[in-house]
Design a protein around this motif. Structure first.
Motif, mmCIF file in Angstrom:
data_model
loop_
_atom_site.group_PDB
_atom_site.id
_atom_site.type_symbol
_atom_site.label_atom_id
_atom_site.label_comp_id
_atom_site.label_asym_id
_atom_site.label_seq_id
_atom_site.Cartn_x
_atom_site.Cartn_y
_atom_site.Cartn_z
ATOM 1 N N GLN A 1 0.812 -1.222 0.000
ATOM 2 C CA GLN A 1 0.000 0.000 0.000
ATOM 3 C C GLN A 1 0.848 1.276 0.000
ATOM 4 O O GLN A 1 0.671 2.153 0.841
ATOM 5 C CB GLN A 1 -0.960 -0.025 1.197
ATOM 6 C CG GLN A 1 -1.964 -1.181 1.119
ATOM 7 C CD GLN A 1 -2.885 -1.084 -0.086
ATOM 8 O OE1 GLN A 1 -3.643 -0.125 -0.187
ATOM 9 N NE2 GLN A 1 -2.816 -2.046 -1.008
ATOM 10 N N ILE A 2 1.765 1.350 -0.930
ATOM 11 C CA ILE A 2 2.525 2.591 -1.103
ATOM 12 C C ILE A 2 2.620 2.927 -2.590
ATOM 13 O O ILE A 2 2.572 2.034 -3.434
ATOM 14 C CB ILE A 2 3.957 2.513 -0.515
ATOM 15 C CG1 ILE A 2 4.744 1.348 -1.102
ATOM 16 C CG2 ILE A 2 3.914 2.431 1.011
ATOM 17 C CD1 ILE A 2 6.216 1.329 -0.706
ATOM 18 N N VAL A 3 2.723 4.223 -2.879
ATOM 19 C CA VAL A 3 2.933 4.675 -4.254
ATOM 20 C C VAL A 3 4.358 5.219 -4.319
ATOM 21 O O VAL A 3 4.684 6.199 -3.639
ATOM 22 C CB VAL A 3 1.939 5.789 -4.645
ATOM 23 C CG1 VAL A 3 2.136 6.187 -6.107
ATOM 24 C CG2 VAL A 3 0.496 5.343 -4.395
ATOM 25 N N LEU A 4 5.206 4.574 -5.098
ATOM 26 C CA LEU A 4 6.604 5.004 -5.164
ATOM 27 C C LEU A 4 6.757 6.128 -6.178
ATOM 28 O O LEU A 4 6.113 6.146 -7.230
ATOM 29 C CB LEU A 4 7.500 3.823 -5.521
ATOM 30 C CG LEU A 4 7.599 2.790 -4.386
ATOM 31 C CD1 LEU A 4 8.307 1.526 -4.867
ATOM 32 C CD2 LEU A 4 8.323 3.383 -3.178
ATOM 33 N N ASP A 5 7.620 7.066 -5.836
ATOM 34 C CA ASP A 5 7.709 8.286 -6.627
ATOM 35 C C ASP A 5 9.068 8.516 -7.243
ATOM 36 O O ASP A 5 9.190 8.899 -8.388
ATOM 37 C CB ASP A 5 7.324 9.468 -5.730
ATOM 38 C CG ASP A 5 7.200 10.755 -6.509
ATOM 39 O OD1 ASP A 5 6.642 10.710 -7.627
ATOM 40 O OD2 ASP A 5 7.649 11.805 -6.005
ATOM 41 N N LYS A 6 10.125 8.303 -6.451
ATOM 42 C CA LYS A 6 11.464 8.533 -7.011
ATOM 43 C C LYS A 6 12.503 7.700 -6.268
ATOM 44 O O LYS A 6 12.239 7.196 -5.173
ATOM 45 C CB LYS A 6 11.821 10.017 -6.965
ATOM 46 C CG LYS A 6 11.856 10.582 -5.561
ATOM 47 C CD LYS A 6 12.285 12.049 -5.574
ATOM 48 C CE LYS A 6 12.390 12.560 -4.151
ATOM 49 N NZ LYS A 6 12.777 13.936 -4.026
ATOM 50 N N GLY A 7 13.675 7.586 -6.893
ATOM 51 C CA GLY A 7 14.744 6.806 -6.291
ATOM 52 C C GLY A 7 16.057 7.547 -6.365
ATOM 53 O O GLY A 7 16.274 8.368 -7.261
ATOM 54 N N GLU A 8 16.922 7.242 -5.409
ATOM 55 C CA GLU A 8 18.237 7.890 -5.354
ATOM 56 C C GLU A 8 19.200 6.875 -4.738
ATOM 57 O O GLU A 8 19.029 6.507 -3.576
ATOM 58 C CB GLU A 8 18.119 9.143 -4.482
ATOM 59 C CG GLU A 8 19.326 10.062 -4.518
ATOM 60 C CD GLU A 8 19.483 10.754 -5.860
ATOM 61 O OE1 GLU A 8 18.512 11.376 -6.327
ATOM 62 O OE2 GLU A 8 20.577 10.646 -6.442
ATOM 63 N N GLY A 9 20.153 6.399 -5.496
ATOM 64 C CA GLY A 9 21.094 5.415 -4.954
ATOM 65 C C GLY A 9 20.378 4.128 -4.573
ATOM 66 O O GLY A 9 19.750 3.493 -5.410
ATOM 67 N N VAL A 10 20.455 3.748 -3.308
ATOM 68 C CA VAL A 10 19.790 2.510 -2.870
ATOM 69 C C VAL A 10 18.527 2.839 -2.066
ATOM 70 O O VAL A 10 18.012 1.999 -1.330
ATOM 71 C CB VAL A 10 20.732 1.597 -2.062
ATOM 72 C CG1 VAL A 10 21.893 1.152 -2.935
ATOM 73 C CG2 VAL A 10 21.264 2.289 -0.812
#
Ligand SMILES: *Cc1c(COP(=O)(O)O)cnc(C)c1O
Length: 398
Positions: free
Chosen positions: A24-33
């Motif tokens: 139940q989460i909406v992922l938005d962005k990533g950075e490294g790990v």
């Protein structure tokens, strides 16, 4: 959870086909790990989009390469040559020791190509149209009809039978079981070098070498599915390179594009010369310059930065940490895997552990209901492993 995410989730459940029970989460962005959800919460990621983001998120060099290609040309069709595909194929050949490459858009599609290669190879050899392929119990090769037909999990197949037919299933790591299934009709033996979804089980050396011998004796193709275990994940560019055997045909995908959807099946010169020819196989998007620019950059970074070497060096640290956790918790009954492809086998479902970890900012995934799977970005460092282990320890109830 605030309203932003729950509103989107509600909308998703009203429009997307419900083929996944999503977290139940909406992922938005990533950075490294690390990943961030729509409300800005930070997560340490030990899933990497299921063994995809080998180089971590938002790698500058990678982003520049795909942006530059996006500015130039995204697609040509396979009726014309394009430079990124030519260069990517050259790099794959060097890394794998294979001679011929066909680019696909996914892992399942690479498996389809490998199956067609095997059937055509058999057909050209003896003219029969009833060739059999031996696949393994507990294997996973994808969701399209051909890939599903060689997936050794009856639960995935049941509602979709009949599959493509002429598939036999042998027990993984059981040479006698393979021998019992070989006959004059066998054209290929297909397996993952390390089983992924089926439970993080590496092939034993005795098994893989034994299967290679059977294939050599009877001119049967050995097809290794390296979609999950390849691309440095086990500490070798491809997992089979540790065993001193070589497949006739192999598949790759997942980390091959590090986020851009792409796969490939490759083969030796001998198989290439005696299987698929013009008109036998194709794809509209496969091998497009955009995806291949990504592959090219990924392979360049892999070689230059010795990503596989980093895995060989760092994965034993993860192994020790997970061993420590296993010793503390009686609900964990086994620890297995290779490199950054490890699993903790529990005596109960792991969903509660995953949900609790998510609350505490750690992304984990299962493999089957009772196995916790660790397939982090390959660039992960020891301090990330420490952070993961601390959080995980507090999420396990015995
Ligand atoms: C993920 C996977 C596939 C299927 O790849 P898709 O890109 O999801 O079609 C096939 N084989 C193995 C071993 C995999 O892990």
């Amino acid at each position: 959870m605030g309203n932003i995410m729950s509103d989107y989730i509600k909308e998703a459940e009203g429009s997307l086909l419900h083929t996944y029970n999503r977290y139940q989460i909406v992922l938005d962005k990533g950075e490294g790990v690390y990943l961030y959800d729509l409300e800005g919460k930070k997560y340490l990621d030990f899933v990497a989009g299921i063994a995809v983001f080998a180089l971590g998120y938002s790698n500058d060099e990678y982003k520049e390469a795909i942006k530059a290609q996006a500015d130039k040309l995204l697609h040509t069709s396979n009726y014309y040559y394009n430079v990124p595909a030519i260069e990517a194929a050259k790099r794959i050949k060097k890394m794998s020791g294979m001679d011929r490459v066909f680019f696909t858009n996914s892992g399942a599609e690479a498996i389809e190509g490998a199956i067609k290669t095997a059937r055509k190879y058999g057909f050209l050899k003896d003219g029969r149209t009833d060739h059999e392929i031996i696949a393994m119990n507990h294997s996973f090769h994808g969701r399209t009809m051909g890939a599903l037909s060689v997936t050794g999990n009856p639960h995935y197949r049941e509602a979709f039978e009949p599959g493509i037919g002429n598939i036999r299933f042998a027990d993984y790591n059981d040479l006698d079981s393979v021998k019992a299934n070989v006959n004059d009709k066998t054209c290929a033996i297909l397996m993952e070098t390390v089983q992924g979804e089926g439970g993080l089980t590496p092939a034993t050396e005795e098994f893989l070498c034994g299967v290679r011998e059977i294939c050599d004796e009877r001119d049967i193709l050995l097809i290794l599915d390296e979609i999950q275990c390849g691309m440095g994940r086990t500490g070798y560019d491809f997992a089979w390179q540790k065993y001193g055997v070589k497949p006739d045909v192999m598949t790759s995908a997942k980390a091959l594009g590090c986020g851009v959807p792409v796969g490939a099946f490759m083969m030796t010169e001998k198989v290439g010369a005696h299987s698929l020819v013009a008109g036998d196989h194709g794809t509209t998007y496969g091998g497009n310059p955009f995806a291949c620019a990504a592959v090219n950059k990924v392979l360049e970074i892999f070689e230059r930065d010795d990503i596989s070497g980093h895995v060989r060096e760092t994965a034993p640290y993860l192994w020790d940490k997970l061993d420590d956790i296993m010793k503390k918790h009686p609900s964990i009954v086994e620890h297995r895997g290779a490199g950054f492809m490890q699993g903790l086998v529990f005596d109960r479902p792991v969903a509660p552990v995953i949900n609790k970890a998510l609350e505490k900012g750690l992304i984990l995934i299962n493999a089957g209901s009772n196995i916790l799977r660790f397939v982090p970005p390959l660039v992960i460092e020891k301090e990330n492993i420490d952070e993961m282990a601390d959080i995980l320890d507090g999420c396990i109830e015995d």
